[in-house]
Design an enzyme around this catalytic site. Sequence first.
Site, mmCIF file in Angstrom:
data_model
loop_
_atom_site.group_PDB
_atom_site.id
_atom_site.type_symbol
_atom_site.label_atom_id
_atom_site.label_comp_id
_atom_site.label_asym_id
_atom_site.label_seq_id
_atom_site.Cartn_x
_atom_site.Cartn_y
_atom_site.Cartn_z
ATOM 1 N N GLU A 231 -6.280 -43.770 -13.160
ATOM 2 C CA GLU A 231 -4.998 -44.475 -13.291
ATOM 3 C C GLU A 231 -5.333 -45.950 -13.433
ATOM 4 O O GLU A 231 -5.608 -46.631 -12.448
ATOM 5 C CB GLU A 231 -4.133 -44.214 -12.050
ATOM 6 C CG GLU A 231 -3.782 -42.746 -11.829
ATOM 7 C CD GLU A 231 -2.793 -42.218 -12.871
ATOM 8 O OE1 GLU A 231 -2.048 -43.023 -13.451
ATOM 9 O OE2 GLU A 231 -2.780 -40.998 -13.104
ATOM 10 N N CYS A 265 1.034 -52.524 -11.831
ATOM 11 C CA CYS A 265 0.295 -52.026 -13.003
ATOM 12 C C CYS A 265 1.207 -51.831 -14.206
ATOM 13 O O CYS A 265 0.780 -51.989 -15.337
ATOM 14 C CB CYS A 265 -0.418 -50.722 -12.672
ATOM 15 S SG CYS A 265 0.688 -49.429 -12.105
HETATM 16 P P1 NAD Z 1 -9.450 -52.917 -6.452
HETATM 17 O O1 NAD Z 1 -10.335 -54.110 -6.668
HETATM 18 O O2 NAD Z 1 -8.795 -52.771 -5.159
HETATM 19 O O3 NAD Z 1 -10.317 -51.637 -6.817
HETATM 20 C C1 NAD Z 1 -9.811 -50.327 -6.845
HETATM 21 C C2 NAD Z 1 -10.761 -49.401 -6.132
HETATM 22 O O4 NAD Z 1 -12.041 -49.452 -6.758
HETATM 23 C C3 NAD Z 1 -10.970 -49.789 -4.686
HETATM 24 O O5 NAD Z 1 -10.882 -48.626 -3.903
HETATM 25 C C4 NAD Z 1 -12.362 -50.389 -4.672
HETATM 26 O O6 NAD Z 1 -13.000 -50.163 -3.441
HETATM 27 C C5 NAD Z 1 -13.058 -49.631 -5.784
HETATM 28 N N1 NAD Z 1 -14.183 -50.336 -6.406
HETATM 29 C C6 NAD Z 1 -14.310 -51.648 -6.649
HETATM 30 N N2 NAD Z 1 -15.498 -51.897 -7.257
HETATM 31 C C7 NAD Z 1 -16.127 -50.706 -7.405
HETATM 32 C C8 NAD Z 1 -17.377 -50.278 -7.967
HETATM 33 N N3 NAD Z 1 -18.229 -51.154 -8.516
HETATM 34 N N4 NAD Z 1 -17.665 -48.952 -7.960
HETATM 35 C C9 NAD Z 1 -16.810 -48.060 -7.431
HETATM 36 N N5 NAD Z 1 -15.619 -48.421 -6.888
HETATM 37 C C10 NAD Z 1 -15.283 -49.709 -6.871
HETATM 38 O O7 NAD Z 1 -8.281 -52.896 -7.451
HETATM 39 P P2 NAD Z 1 -8.164 -53.537 -8.822
HETATM 40 O O8 NAD Z 1 -9.087 -52.818 -9.725
HETATM 41 O O9 NAD Z 1 -8.215 -55.018 -8.794
HETATM 42 O O10 NAD Z 1 -6.615 -53.117 -9.059
HETATM 43 C C11 NAD Z 1 -5.857 -53.714 -9.982
HETATM 44 C C12 NAD Z 1 -5.902 -52.912 -11.261
HETATM 45 O O11 NAD Z 1 -5.428 -51.594 -10.991
HETATM 46 C C13 NAD Z 1 -5.013 -53.455 -12.332
HETATM 47 O O12 NAD Z 1 -5.684 -53.365 -13.559
HETATM 48 C C14 NAD Z 1 -3.830 -52.497 -12.338
HETATM 49 O O13 NAD Z 1 -3.162 -52.404 -13.564
HETATM 50 C C15 NAD Z 1 -4.477 -51.211 -11.951
HETATM 51 N N6 NAD Z 1 -3.518 -50.312 -11.341
HETATM 52 C C16 NAD Z 1 -3.207 -49.181 -11.994
HETATM 53 C C17 NAD Z 1 -2.246 -48.330 -11.460
HETATM 54 C C18 NAD Z 1 -1.859 -47.068 -12.150
HETATM 55 O O14 NAD Z 1 -1.160 -46.257 -11.530
HETATM 56 N N7 NAD Z 1 -2.282 -46.831 -13.375
HETATM 57 C C19 NAD Z 1 -1.645 -48.657 -10.254
HETATM 58 C C20 NAD Z 1 -2.009 -49.836 -9.616
HETATM 59 C C21 NAD Z 1 -2.961 -50.663 -10.157
#
Ligand code: NAD
Length: 482
Positions: A231, A265
């Site tokens: 997602e 998102c």
């Molecule tokens: P985040 O930085 O919190 O990361 C998400 C998850 O990935 C966390 O659990 C984190 O621990 C893990 N993570 C981080 N680096 C990692 C790595 N190198 N290897 C494995 N896991 C790792 O969140 P984010 O990515 O900043 O979230 C924001 C993004 O999420 C935006 O792009 C947003 O659009 C997207 N988003 C999508 C949805 C959806 O339903 N499609 C919903 C909410 C947010």
Amino acid sequence: MTDNDKTTSAAVKSQSIITTVEQLQKQFSRLHALSRSNPINDWAIRERLLDDLEMLLSDNRENLAHAISADFGHRSESETQFAELFPSFTGISHAKKYGKSWMKTRRASISAMYRPAHNEIQPQPLGVVGIMVPWNYPLYLAVGPMIDALTAGNRVMIKMSEAAPKFAETFAKVVDHYFSSDMVCVVLGEVDIAEAFSKLPFDHLLYTGSTEVGRIVMAAAAKNLTPVTLELGGKSPVIVTKDVNLESVVNRVMMGKTLNAGQTCIAPDYVLIQREHHQHFISLAIEWLQKHYPNIENNEDYSYIINAAQFNRVQGYLDELPADSVHNLTGVDANPEIRLMPPVIVSEPALSSQLMQNEIFAPILPLIHYDNLDDAIQFVNERPRPLALYVFGNDDNEIYQVRTQTVSGGVCVNEVILHVAQHDLPFGGVGDSGIGAYHGKAGFERLSHMKPVFVQAKLNGMNLLLPPYGDLFRKAMALFLK
Ligand code: NAD
């Protein structure tokens, strides 16, 4: 928590909050073994787990909302109720209402040559599902996937976001209290733990977060042949067609862009609009903000940016733009000390700017001109597939044209964001915005093995088709191959 689960959990209670790689691997092995020896095939157990989740949320709604607010510096409590707790509760009710029927073995059709045998589809739990949660809606994006995983009879491990640590810790404690560690456990920690988590050989891994990290997670999962639901994010466009009520467009778009200060998102990322509507859109947005967020620098309904890194990222996008293209809609400047970022509109930013090259994820709204609808559609189609697309207008033909000529994870017509709250619709992205969809029945099926079963009848004609192939066989083949 079931009585059975309570008994088994007592001896291993300490394992339900995981903070080290060693604990992570141990707990995974334990859940994996349990999922093979004791699959949750009984609806009554699944229903009780959903009840426990509901109780967890009812009993702790305030401390959970406070923890989220502490992570953001300030997160509107009303937004937490509306955008996190409400869809969680309605998701649980929906699953409790329909889950029993979703899990029933159902007949599938069968072609005449195999009758009187029959076909069935038998949903089964996959086993252990990993859930990776981002920081922006840390409650709903943990609970939503949990609902689907538990309804499908799986055991669950949840990796919370290190960017929302206070909520992560609070959630871990309440999960520990309401659930047996035989069923659900929460994993805390930094990126090293997240990496180790993504390398576990889950039966399914549901990741929510950025597209960039999604690629890393999918590569790690591929080594184990772990199926993934990703997602992801992206730039969700709004297309404003020529024949519209601009006031209602501004009302909905500004709602979507200000909710959680744009850190959603499926927030409208940018607006494709005709030149003639441009100035009017800006003045209506100013009026809208005066009405809905008066005194925005001291308004409990308006949320802050999660951390300095995110604040600096988007402030950097603004700083590189010509100053006269950035419209301050509230008269209030951004405040890096408390990470308050009031909404702004940007007129016609360069398409090569960082603002137009990246997902914005902040209350900044670019307006981009187009001449005719084909151009707007082409603009969308030349870019990565968005997670959501919003089209506004009164002309059904134009709306239909946009719906059929663009591909996005989901669409709202004359609305934004609300498609995510429909438990009767699958939710997910396509292309760069994600793989697979969940919520409701789609989520149940995504996290179940929908096992095909062929049931032979006692009396059947299969022996007629054995060698040595004689006349009867040839006649049968002549009939079937006709
Ligand atoms: P985040 O930085 O919190 O990361 C998400 C998850 O990935 C966390 O659990 C984190 O621990 C893990 N993570 C981080 N680096 C990692 C790595 N190198 N290897 C494995 N896991 C790792 O969140 P984010 O990515 O900043 O979230 C924001 C993004 O999420 C935006 O792009 C947003 O659009 C997207 N988003 C999508 C949805 C959806 O339903 N499609 C919903 C909410 C947010």
